[in-house]
Design a protein around this motif. Structure first.
Motif, PDB file in Angstrom:
ATOM      1  N   MET A   1     -11.183  42.329  13.971  1.00 23.99           N
ATOM      2  CA  MET A   1     -10.201  41.846  13.022  1.00 23.99           C
ATOM      3  C   MET A   1      -8.793  42.188  13.506  1.00 23.99           C
ATOM      4  O   MET A   1      -8.619  43.033  14.370  1.00 23.99           O
ATOM      5  CB  MET A   1     -10.443  42.474  11.647  1.00 23.99           C
ATOM      6  N   SER A   2      -7.804  41.495  12.965  1.00 20.51           N
ATOM      7  CA  SER A   2      -6.414  41.813  13.249  1.00 20.51           C
ATOM      8  C   SER A   2      -5.707  42.148  11.951  1.00 20.51           C
ATOM      9  O   SER A   2      -6.121  41.728  10.872  1.00 20.51           O
ATOM     10  CB  SER A   2      -5.722  40.637  13.941  1.00 20.51           C
ATOM     11  N   LEU A   3      -4.642  42.901  12.062  1.00 19.67           N
ATOM     12  CA  LEU A   3      -3.876  43.292  10.893  1.00 19.67           C
ATOM     13  C   LEU A   3      -3.014  42.137  10.404  1.00 19.67           C
ATOM     14  O   LEU A   3      -2.667  41.239  11.174  1.00 19.67           O
ATOM     15  CB  LEU A   3      -2.978  44.476  11.244  1.00 19.67           C
ATOM     16  N   PRO A   4      -2.621  42.166   9.110  1.00 26.75           N
ATOM     17  CA  PRO A   4      -1.642  41.192   8.637  1.00 26.75           C
ATOM     18  C   PRO A   4      -0.384  41.234   9.502  1.00 26.75           C
ATOM     19  O   PRO A   4       0.004  42.286  10.021  1.00 26.75           O
ATOM     20  CB  PRO A   4      -1.365  41.646   7.204  1.00 26.75           C
ATOM     21  N   ALA A   5       0.272  40.087   9.661  1.00 21.41           N
ATOM     22  CA  ALA A   5       1.396  39.943  10.596  1.00 21.41           C
ATOM     23  C   ALA A   5       2.454  41.036  10.491  1.00 21.41           C
ATOM     24  O   ALA A   5       2.914  41.550  11.526  1.00 21.41           O
ATOM     25  CB  ALA A   5       2.024  38.562  10.418  1.00 21.41           C
ATOM     26  N   PHE A   7       2.241  44.050  10.021  1.00 24.00           N
ATOM     27  CA  PHE A   7       1.779  45.358  10.482  1.00 24.00           C
ATOM     28  C   PHE A   7       1.231  45.324  11.912  1.00 24.00           C
ATOM     29  O   PHE A   7       0.719  46.326  12.401  1.00 24.00           O
ATOM     30  CB  PHE A   7       0.683  45.879   9.554  1.00 24.00           C
ATOM     31  N   GLN A   8       1.347  44.200  12.587  1.00 25.82           N
ATOM     32  CA  GLN A   8       0.666  44.073  13.875  1.00 25.82           C
ATOM     33  C   GLN A   8       1.298  44.915  14.981  1.00 25.82           C
ATOM     34  O   GLN A   8       0.669  45.153  16.007  1.00 25.82           O
ATOM     35  CB  GLN A   8       0.591  42.601  14.277  1.00 25.82           C
ATOM     36  N   HIS A   9       2.527  45.388  14.772  1.00 28.07           N
ATOM     37  CA  HIS A   9       3.163  46.238  15.779  1.00 28.07           C
ATOM     38  C   HIS A   9       2.782  47.707  15.614  1.00 28.07           C
ATOM     39  O   HIS A   9       3.154  48.536  16.456  1.00 28.07           O
ATOM     40  CB  HIS A   9       4.680  46.113  15.682  1.00 28.07           C
ATOM     41  N   LEU A 117      -6.022  50.749  15.562  1.00 26.33           N
ATOM     42  CA  LEU A 117      -5.140  51.795  15.065  1.00 26.33           C
ATOM     43  C   LEU A 117      -5.818  53.150  15.091  1.00 26.33           C
ATOM     44  O   LEU A 117      -7.028  53.253  14.840  1.00 26.33           O
ATOM     45  CB  LEU A 117      -4.695  51.498  13.630  1.00 26.33           C
ATOM     46  N   GLN A 118      -5.052  54.185  15.390  1.00 26.74           N
ATOM     47  CA  GLN A 118      -5.514  55.534  15.099  1.00 26.74           C
ATOM     48  C   GLN A 118      -5.460  55.738  13.586  1.00 26.74           C
ATOM     49  O   GLN A 118      -4.609  55.166  12.905  1.00 26.74           O
ATOM     50  CB  GLN A 118      -4.625  56.571  15.778  1.00 26.74           C
ATOM     51  N   THR A 119      -6.356  56.543  13.074  1.00 24.72           N
ATOM     52  CA  THR A 119      -6.355  56.857  11.647  1.00 24.72           C
ATOM     53  C   THR A 119      -6.257  58.360  11.469  1.00 24.72           C
ATOM     54  O   THR A 119      -6.852  59.128  12.233  1.00 24.72           O
ATOM     55  CB  THR A 119      -7.623  56.340  10.948  1.00 24.72           C
ATOM     56  N   ALA A 120      -5.499  58.768  10.468  1.00 25.86           N
ATOM     57  CA  ALA A 120      -5.274  60.201  10.264  1.00 25.86           C
ATOM     58  C   ALA A 120      -4.948  60.479   8.811  1.00 25.86           C
ATOM     59  O   ALA A 120      -4.579  59.579   8.050  1.00 25.86           O
ATOM     60  CB  ALA A 120      -4.142  60.699  11.158  1.00 25.86           C
ATOM     61  N   ILE A 121      -5.094  61.727   8.442  1.00 25.99           N
ATOM     62  CA  ILE A 121      -4.629  62.258   7.164  1.00 25.99           C
ATOM     63  C   ILE A 121      -3.415  63.129   7.432  1.00 25.99           C
ATOM     64  O   ILE A 121      -3.402  63.894   8.412  1.00 25.99           O
ATOM     65  CB  ILE A 121      -5.730  63.089   6.476  1.00 25.99           C
ATOM     66  N   LEU A 122      -2.399  63.007   6.578  1.00 25.67           N
ATOM     67  CA  LEU A 122      -1.307  63.988   6.521  1.00 25.67           C
ATOM     68  C   LEU A 122      -1.212  64.435   5.076  1.00 25.67           C
ATOM     69  O   LEU A 122      -0.857  63.655   4.196  1.00 25.67           O
ATOM     70  CB  LEU A 122       0.023  63.393   6.975  1.00 25.67           C
ATOM     71  N   SER A 123      -1.544  65.698   4.823  1.00 27.07           N
ATOM     72  CA  SER A 123      -1.725  66.152   3.449  1.00 27.07           C
ATOM     73  C   SER A 123      -1.088  67.508   3.209  1.00 27.07           C
ATOM     74  O   SER A 123      -0.980  68.340   4.117  1.00 27.07           O
ATOM     75  CB  SER A 123      -3.225  66.241   3.139  1.00 27.07           C
ATOM     76  N   ASN A 124      -0.709  67.724   1.943  1.00 29.27           N
ATOM     77  CA  ASN A 124      -0.286  69.051   1.499  1.00 29.27           C
ATOM     78  C   ASN A 124      -1.429  70.059   1.535  1.00 29.27           C
ATOM     79  O   ASN A 124      -1.194  71.265   1.488  1.00 29.27           O
ATOM     80  CB  ASN A 124       0.253  68.978   0.072  1.00 29.27           C
TER      81      ASN A 124
END
Length: 226
Positions: A1-5, A7-9, A117-124
């Motif tokens: 799949m590809s991201l919506p336009a 967000f593609q960058h 895409l890389q996926t990550a959490i950034l959390s308190n």
């Protein structure tokens, strides 16, 4: 799949954890029958106080682990709602350690990774707390990084907290999608330079209009559609 336009960058998708990937109210919901009529009010107080402590400490230049603040917030909530049995403190904290992930979370993370895409959490949340939550929800294999604000010693919305994601992922902020259900967090991400998305599950009115999200969705999998 590809991201919506729009967000593609982008090269990474970074998620807030509590309230975005994990349902913060699921801890009380598991014990709702025992908590009784004040279950919803108790859960709202617990969450609001937990957040308030992060803001107040950050403004004072102080820091404490998020787990400690979560416990303090529950103590306050139980004191404010004396009709709830205080013996539930332990079970509620245990439930908070393994909150339910929203049902669309696994497939959304998989799809974003398939899109490159890389996926990550950034959390308190502190590191041990996040590891426990991620493990309980079986999300570990779907995340490239789980980032706690602990090393910064300050909570979001401080730029010092947001700095941790670009540093860890090696990607400029402008190429990172930042996703949160907390409008204040989205505002902080916009000010920092991320591409922010607000997951407005509760259909709340907008605020911080000078720090607008790039997109508003009502659930995470809507990120994948134009």
């Amino acid at each position: 799949m590809s991201l919506p336009a729009p967000f593609q960058h982008l090269r990474a998708a970074v998620f807030d954890a509590y309230g975005t990937l994990f349902d913060v109210h699921s801890a009380v919901q598991r014990h709702a029958a025992t908590v009784g009529a004040e279950a919803a009010a108790l859960s709202e107080t617990w969450r609001q106080k937990q957040l308030e402590y992060t803001w107040v400490l950050s403004l004072m230049g102080r820091y404490a682990p998020f787990r400690d603040l979560t416990e303090r917030a529950l103590d306050y909530a139980l004191a404010l709602h004396p009709g709830v049995d205080p013996a539930l403190r332990g079970p509620l904290l245990d439930a908070y350690a393994s909150l339910d992930a929203y049902p669309e979370v696994p497939a959304t993370l998989d799809a974003l990774r398939q899109a490159g895409l890389q996926t990550a959490i950034l959390s308190n949340g502190d590191a041990a707390m996040l590891d426990e939550a991620v493990r309980a929800a079986d999300l570990g294999g779907r995340l490239d990084a789980v980032i706690s604000v602990d090393p910064a010693g300050i909570f979001k919305t401080s730029p010092g907290a947001y700095d941790l994601a670009p540093e860890r992922l090696g990607i400029p902020a402008a190429e990172i999608l930042f996703v949160s259900s907390n409008r204040w967090d989205v505002a902080g991400a916009a000010a920092y330079g991320f591409v922010p998305v607000w997951v407005n599950r509760a259909k709340r009115p907008d605020e911080y209009r000078d720090l607008a999200p790039a997109r508003v969705v009502d659930r995470l999998d809507a990120l994948l559609h134009p």
